[in-house]
Design a protein around this motif. Structure first.
Motif, short mmCIF file in Angstrom:
data_model
loop_
_atom_site.label_atom_id
_atom_site.label_comp_id
_atom_site.label_asym_id
_atom_site.label_seq_id
_atom_site.Cartn_x
_atom_site.Cartn_y
_atom_site.Cartn_z
N VAL A 158 -43.74 -73.69 0.29
CA VAL A 158 -43.64 -74.38 1.57
C VAL A 158 -45.06 -74.61 2.08
O VAL A 158 -45.88 -73.69 2.07
N MET A 159 -45.34 -75.86 2.48
CA MET A 159 -46.63 -76.17 3.06
C MET A 159 -46.50 -76.18 4.58
O MET A 159 -45.67 -76.91 5.11
N LEU A 160 -47.28 -75.35 5.22
CA LEU A 160 -47.31 -75.30 6.68
C LEU A 160 -48.57 -76.03 7.13
O LEU A 160 -49.66 -75.80 6.60
N LEU A 161 -48.44 -76.90 8.11
CA LEU A 161 -49.59 -77.61 8.65
C LEU A 161 -49.90 -77.03 10.02
O LEU A 161 -49.06 -77.04 10.91
N VAL A 162 -51.10 -76.50 10.16
CA VAL A 162 -51.50 -75.78 11.36
C VAL A 162 -52.70 -76.48 11.97
O VAL A 162 -53.66 -76.82 11.27
N ALA A 163 -52.67 -76.69 13.27
CA ALA A 163 -53.77 -77.38 13.95
C ALA A 163 -54.79 -76.39 14.48
O ALA A 163 -54.45 -75.28 14.92
N ASN A 164 -56.05 -76.81 14.43
CA ASN A 164 -57.17 -76.13 15.09
C ASN A 164 -57.40 -74.69 14.64
O ASN A 164 -57.61 -73.80 15.45
N VAL A 165 -57.37 -74.45 13.34
CA VAL A 165 -57.75 -73.15 12.78
C VAL A 165 -59.18 -73.30 12.26
O VAL A 165 -59.47 -74.20 11.48
N ASP A 166 -60.06 -72.43 12.71
CA ASP A 166 -61.46 -72.50 12.29
C ASP A 166 -61.67 -71.65 11.05
O ASP A 166 -61.67 -70.42 11.12
N LEU A 167 -61.82 -72.31 9.90
CA LEU A 167 -62.11 -71.61 8.66
C LEU A 167 -63.62 -71.58 8.45
O LEU A 167 -64.31 -72.57 8.69
N LEU A 168 -64.12 -70.45 8.02
CA LEU A 168 -65.54 -70.31 7.71
C LEU A 168 -65.74 -70.49 6.22
O LEU A 168 -64.82 -70.26 5.43
N PRO A 169 -66.94 -70.90 5.79
CA PRO A 169 -67.19 -71.03 4.35
C PRO A 169 -66.85 -69.71 3.64
O PRO A 169 -67.22 -68.64 4.10
N GLY A 170 -66.13 -69.81 2.56
CA GLY A 170 -65.76 -68.62 1.80
C GLY A 170 -64.42 -68.02 2.21
O GLY A 170 -63.91 -67.13 1.54
N ASP A 171 -63.84 -68.48 3.32
CA ASP A 171 -62.52 -67.97 3.72
C ASP A 171 -61.49 -68.36 2.67
O ASP A 171 -61.50 -69.48 2.16
N ASP A 172 -60.58 -67.44 2.36
CA ASP A 172 -59.53 -67.72 1.39
C ASP A 172 -58.17 -67.38 2.01
O ASP A 172 -58.06 -67.21 3.23
N SER A 173 -57.15 -67.26 1.19
CA SER A 173 -55.79 -67.04 1.69
C SER A 173 -55.63 -65.72 2.42
O SER A 173 -54.66 -65.53 3.15
N SER A 174 -56.58 -64.80 2.26
CA SER A 174 -56.45 -63.49 2.92
C SER A 174 -56.66 -63.57 4.43
O SER A 174 -56.35 -62.61 5.14
N VAL A 175 -57.17 -64.69 4.95
CA VAL A 175 -57.42 -64.79 6.39
C VAL A 175 -56.16 -65.21 7.16
O VAL A 175 -56.18 -65.26 8.39
N VAL A 176 -55.08 -65.50 6.45
CA VAL A 176 -53.85 -65.99 7.09
C VAL A 176 -52.67 -65.12 6.65
O VAL A 176 -52.59 -64.72 5.49
N THR A 177 -51.78 -64.83 7.58
CA THR A 177 -50.51 -64.18 7.23
C THR A 177 -49.38 -65.07 7.73
O THR A 177 -49.55 -65.83 8.69
N ALA A 178 -48.25 -64.98 7.06
CA ALA A 178 -47.08 -65.76 7.46
C ALA A 178 -45.84 -64.93 7.17
O ALA A 178 -45.85 -64.06 6.30
N GLU A 179 -44.79 -65.18 7.92
CA GLU A 179 -43.54 -64.46 7.70
C GLU A 179 -42.36 -65.38 7.99
O GLU A 179 -42.49 -66.38 8.67
N ALA A 180 -41.21 -65.00 7.42
CA ALA A 180 -39.96 -65.73 7.62
C ALA A 180 -38.94 -64.77 8.21
O ALA A 180 -39.03 -63.56 8.00
N ARG A 181 -37.98 -65.32 8.91
CA ARG A 181 -36.91 -64.50 9.50
C ARG A 181 -35.58 -65.11 9.09
O ARG A 181 -35.39 -66.32 9.15
N ASP A 182 -34.65 -64.26 8.67
CA ASP A 182 -33.34 -64.76 8.29
C ASP A 182 -32.40 -64.75 9.51
O ASP A 182 -32.79 -64.37 10.61
#
Length: 88
Positions: free
Chosen positions: A24-48
Motif C-alpha cells: 500500500v502506498m501512503l501519500l503524506v504531505a509536508n514530511v521533512d526528510l533529511l539526507p540519509g533518512d530511510d524507512s526507519s524514520v516512519v512507522t505505520a499501523e492498521a486497525r481491523d
C-alpha cells in the motif's frame, strides 16, 4: 499500481512482488526528510474491525518526483491479514 478506494484483495497472483503480497502506498504531505533518512524514520499501523492494531512493515520512504511536498510511504500489509479475502 492501482488507485483503490473500495475493498481490495490482500493476496493475488496478479501482484508484481515475488511474494504476491499487496503493498500500500501512503501519500503524506509536508514530511521533512533529511539526507540519509530511510524507512526507519516512519512507522505505520492498521486497525481491523475489532480494533486490533497491527504494525505495518515500512519498505520505503521517499519524495514524490515533481511534488517535493508529498512523501511516498510504501508499506506491506501484516501477515495477520493474509487470510482476509479483502481489505479496505
Amino acid at each position: 499500481m492501482l488507485w483503490m478506494q473500495d475493498p481490495f484483495s490482500v493476496t493475488s497472483n496478479n501482484n508484481f512482488s515475488q511474494d504476491h503480497r499487496t503493498r500500500v502506498m501512503l501519500l503524506v504531505a509536508n514530511v521533512d526528510l533529511l539526507p540519509g533518512d530511510d524507512s526507519s524514520v516512519v512507522t505505520a499501523e492498521a486497525r481491523d474491525g475489532q480494533e486490533h492494531i497491527y504494525p505495518l512493515i515500512v519498505e520505503s520512504v521517499d519524495k514524490m518526483p515533481s511534488f517535493e511536498w508529498i512523501t511516498r510511504v510504501v508499506v506491506r500489509l501484516p501477515d495477520e491479514f493474509q487470510n482476509l479475502s479483502e481489505a479496505q
